[in-house]
Design a protein around this motif. Sequence first.
Motif, PDB file in Angstrom:
ATOM      1  N   ASP A 120       0.887  -1.169   0.000  1.00  0.00           N
ATOM      2  CA  ASP A 120       0.000   0.000   0.000  1.00  0.00           C
ATOM      3  C   ASP A 120       0.921   1.214   0.000  1.00  0.00           C
ATOM      4  OD1 ASP A 120      -1.469   2.228   1.045  1.00  0.00           O
ATOM      5  OD2 ASP A 120      -2.847   0.907   2.127  1.00  0.00           O
ATOM      6  N   SER A 123      -0.648   6.496  -2.199  1.00  0.00           N
ATOM      7  CA  SER A 123      -1.903   6.771  -1.494  1.00  0.00           C
ATOM      8  C   SER A 123      -2.136   8.236  -1.125  1.00  0.00           C
ATOM      9  CB  SER A 123      -1.985   5.911  -0.224  1.00  0.00           C
ATOM     10  OG  SER A 123      -1.765   4.552  -0.548  1.00  0.00           O
ATOM     11  N   PRO A 124      -2.015   9.161  -2.093  1.00  0.00           N
ATOM     12  CA  PRO A 124      -2.231  10.568  -1.742  1.00  0.00           C
ATOM     13  C   PRO A 124      -3.710  10.880  -1.551  1.00  0.00           C
ATOM     14  CG  PRO A 124      -1.935  10.368  -4.097  1.00  0.00           C
ATOM     15  CD  PRO A 124      -1.728   8.985  -3.523  1.00  0.00           C
ATOM     16  N   ASN A 125      -3.939  12.036  -0.977  1.00  0.00           N
ATOM     17  CA  ASN A 125      -5.300  12.536  -0.859  1.00  0.00           C
ATOM     18  C   ASN A 125      -5.616  13.270  -2.167  1.00  0.00           C
ATOM     19  OD1 ASN A 125      -7.624  13.867  -0.237  1.00  0.00           O
ATOM     20  ND2 ASN A 125      -6.906  14.617   1.747  1.00  0.00           N
ATOM     21  N   HIS A 134       4.233  13.099  -0.097  1.00  0.00           N
ATOM     22  CA  HIS A 134       3.919  11.824  -0.751  1.00  0.00           C
ATOM     23  C   HIS A 134       5.113  11.214  -1.455  1.00  0.00           C
ATOM     24  CE1 HIS A 134      -0.079  13.879  -0.611  1.00  0.00           C
ATOM     25  NE2 HIS A 134      -0.248  12.810   0.118  1.00  0.00           N
ATOM     26  N   HIS A 160      -4.088   3.470  -2.106  1.00  0.00           N
ATOM     27  CA  HIS A 160      -5.255   3.704  -1.232  1.00  0.00           C
ATOM     28  C   HIS A 160      -5.513   5.214  -1.167  1.00  0.00           C
ATOM     29  CE1 HIS A 160      -7.733   2.211   2.267  1.00  0.00           C
ATOM     30  NE2 HIS A 160      -7.457   3.380   2.816  1.00  0.00           N
ATOM     31  N   GLY A 162      -7.044   8.966  -1.008  1.00  0.00           N
ATOM     32  CA  GLY A 162      -8.105   9.635  -0.255  1.00  0.00           C
ATOM     33  C   GLY A 162      -9.060  10.259  -1.262  1.00  0.00           C
ATOM     34  N   TYR A 315     -11.374   7.199   8.794  1.00  0.00           N
ATOM     35  CA  TYR A 315     -10.170   6.635   8.175  1.00  0.00           C
ATOM     36  C   TYR A 315      -9.906   5.240   8.743  1.00  0.00           C
ATOM     37  CZ  TYR A 315      -5.111   6.819   6.916  1.00  0.00           C
ATOM     38  OH  TYR A 315      -3.849   6.591   6.431  1.00  0.00           O
ATOM     39  N   ASP A 319      -9.749   1.534   6.922  1.00  0.00           N
ATOM     40  CA  ASP A 319      -8.579   0.653   6.934  1.00  0.00           C
ATOM     41  C   ASP A 319      -8.929  -0.748   7.428  1.00  0.00           C
ATOM     42  OD1 ASP A 319      -6.193   1.379   5.735  1.00  0.00           O
ATOM     43  OD2 ASP A 319      -5.745   2.870   7.272  1.00  0.00           O
ATOM     44  N   ARG A 326      -8.222  -7.260   1.731  1.00  0.00           N
ATOM     45  CA  ARG A 326      -6.910  -7.730   1.264  1.00  0.00           C
ATOM     46  C   ARG A 326      -6.651  -9.171   1.682  1.00  0.00           C
ATOM     47  NH1 ARG A 326      -3.902  -1.904   2.478  1.00  0.00           N
ATOM     48  NH2 ARG A 326      -4.989  -0.849   0.762  1.00  0.00           N
ATOM     49  N   TYR A 337       2.263  -1.340   4.713  1.00  0.00           N
ATOM     50  CA  TYR A 337       1.667  -0.006   4.659  1.00  0.00           C
ATOM     51  C   TYR A 337       2.798   1.010   4.662  1.00  0.00           C
ATOM     52  CZ  TYR A 337      -2.708  -2.274   6.037  1.00  0.00           C
ATOM     53  OH  TYR A 337      -3.819  -3.079   6.087  1.00  0.00           O
ATOM     54  N   VAL A 339       3.587   4.288   4.934  1.00  0.00           N
ATOM     55  CA  VAL A 339       2.895   5.504   5.378  1.00  0.00           C
ATOM     56  C   VAL A 339       3.723   6.213   6.461  1.00  0.00           C
ATOM     57  CG1 VAL A 339       0.695   6.425   6.236  1.00  0.00           C
ATOM     58  CG2 VAL A 339       0.707   4.234   5.032  1.00  0.00           C
ATOM     59  N   GLN A 343       1.664   8.130  11.613  1.00  0.00           N
ATOM     60  CA  GLN A 343       0.435   7.329  11.685  1.00  0.00           C
ATOM     61  C   GLN A 343       0.668   5.997  12.394  1.00  0.00           C
ATOM     62  OE1 GLN A 343      -2.050   7.109   8.192  1.00  0.00           O
ATOM     63  NE2 GLN A 343      -1.387   9.120   7.475  1.00  0.00           N
ATOM     64  N   PHE A 347      -1.857   2.612  12.983  1.00  0.00           N
ATOM     65  CA  PHE A 347      -1.625   1.268  12.450  1.00  0.00           C
ATOM     66  C   PHE A 347      -1.495   0.224  13.553  1.00  0.00           C
ATOM     67  CE2 PHE A 347      -0.605   3.655   8.563  1.00  0.00           C
ATOM     68  CZ  PHE A 347      -1.472   2.987   7.704  1.00  0.00           C
TER      69      PHE A 347
HETATM   70  N1  ARG Z   1      -4.195   9.100   2.228  1.00  0.00           N
HETATM   71  C1  ARG Z   1      -3.424   8.922   3.423  1.00  0.00           C
HETATM   72  C2  ARG Z   1      -2.577  10.162   3.663  1.00  0.00           C
HETATM   73  O1  ARG Z   1      -2.306  10.915   2.732  1.00  0.00           O
HETATM   74  C3  ARG Z   1      -2.510   7.734   3.368  1.00  0.00           C
HETATM   75  C4  ARG Z   1      -3.188   6.406   3.233  1.00  0.00           C
HETATM   76  C5  ARG Z   1      -2.268   5.276   3.548  1.00  0.00           C
HETATM   77  N2  ARG Z   1      -2.855   3.987   3.444  1.00  0.00           N
HETATM   78  C6  ARG Z   1      -3.715   3.457   4.298  1.00  0.00           C
HETATM   79  N3  ARG Z   1      -4.193   2.263   4.063  1.00  0.00           N
HETATM   80  N4  ARG Z   1      -4.102   4.098   5.378  1.00  0.00           N
HETATM   81  O2  ARG Z   1      -2.139  10.365   4.780  1.00  0.00           O
END
Ligand code: ARG
Length: 575
Positions: A120, A123-125, A134, A160, A162, A315, A319, A326, A337, A339, A343, A347
Amino acid sequence: MMTQTLTELLDSRVRAALNAAGCDGAPAVVQPSGRPEYGDYQANGVMGAAKARKMNPRQLATDVVAKLDLVGIASKVEIAGPGFINITLDDAFLAQQLQAAASDERLGVPLATAQRVVVDYSSPNLAKEMHVGHLRSTIIGDALARVLRFLGHEVIAQNHVGDWGTQFGMLTAYLIEAEQGGEATVALADLEDFYRRAKTRFDEDEAFATRAREYVVKLQGGDAEVNTLWKKFLDVSLHHCEAVYAKLGVGLTREDVRGESAYNDDLAVVVADLRAKGLAVDDNDAVVVYVDGFVNREGEPLGYIVQKKDGGFLYATTDLAAVRYRVSELNVSRVLYVVDARQSGHFQQMFAVSRKAGYAPEGVQLEHVGFGVMLGEDNKPFKTRSGGTVKLADLLSEAVERAFALVSEKNPDLPEAARREIADAVGVGAVKYADLSKNRNSDYVFSWDTMLAFEGNTAPYLMYAYTRAAGVGRKAESWDAAATIVLAEPAEHQLAIALARFADALQSVARDTMPHFLCGYLYELATQYMRFYEACPVLKSEGEVRASRLRLCELTAHTLQTGLGLLGIKTLEHM
Ligand code: ARG
């Protein structure tokens, strides 16, 4: 084809000797020694085994060495200090290893027992444009995916993104306005700007804000018109991401996108399931899961909120739905992940809840591949001069421009097109390598001068080392591509050790999800190559020696190219 890496081979032999010396099941702890005077590899397991069994470590080491079968593998085995076993590999054995690697597409790297793995990453917003935050996820994830695939694993990339939440009501409401004004295309060309303008409208115009809120409800209710607009917005935003991926040479496609919205229908199901399993409880009108071991600063139990007071999901809920999908639909046995480290709390709790709820049975590995923040040269979070967030697209353009200036200075006579090609590869490679070569857990300072330097542990240095190593073969014109490799000089031995360690380096990257292990390895290889090249004439030597050394150059070039390729960095024939 080889079935074991060098470390695995030595490890199994030392373990067998430990067993024979009465230490059943004791780990061998075999590592590269790091210093020639300690041999090439060191087995450090004797001390621990002796301690656990109340034996004399020196005596045990002597017994182990007496039982150690390294015939045809080691030329010397010595005991040092309190019970280290120093192993020097035999040149003929090493030569044989390299010979096999040189005539193999995979450079002799054994295939791992294949796992299906989700990575994963990126995964940008999608509400905004990709920014430097990112970058790390995108390139670390891409490198890990490449290494895992090379080792024979089946990687399923999951972007993933946003693509859900109240912001999208505001953005679609603004998109309608822009379309009515006939300026949607222009406005969407810069998503940062688009977002800012929508936000200003939202903050300053009550009627607009009300409409935006209505749009959120409509979007969630599946209203066709609002849905079309939302999709249009996502499409534009994904195009922006894809432009960045293309520049970066990152292989993510639309197929890999499975955004938050994909799990919408599952969220209520997950919460109901958690309730049914007795895990989720009502707490101040919110729905919360408590898992042993999680406490807040005051030492009170820390709940994991899966549904808000107003009924909205979070969020976290998404997940949980995603991990369930998955594991049960994609059937993977490992999920990475990639990330931001900030975070980590999310997790750890999510993993614990997933285990309890049975979404991820113990056999499935869940790993948060966290990373620190990118800092400016002032040691503060990386920002533009005016304090804004740096767009990734702009950063990469600047990297290429700077590389172009540098290349033009070094090679003013090259045609512009050639200088542009080099600048593209060097600029992007430098940005990626600067990031990948640091231990991902720490923050790192983004410095143009350091990353673009042609000396040190940098992309330009390694790319140049490749060009040089590959160039020797070109200059030699004709030589025996199947010549026997013979190692005689100390510099040849050291280079051979470095070359033979490639498979181990890749395995440690895959096991510990640490791309900087590969960078460190490549840097060491390039360094040993340069020493070899200084100490051992290649083109000026003759006969079998010349042919053997040319093969070493070629294998070095191929290993550097493959290794850099696994980091997502291109190599060039001329620089
Ligand atoms: N979109 C989130 C961000 O920009 C990251 C997502 C990461 N993946 C996940 N499965 N939470 O912070």
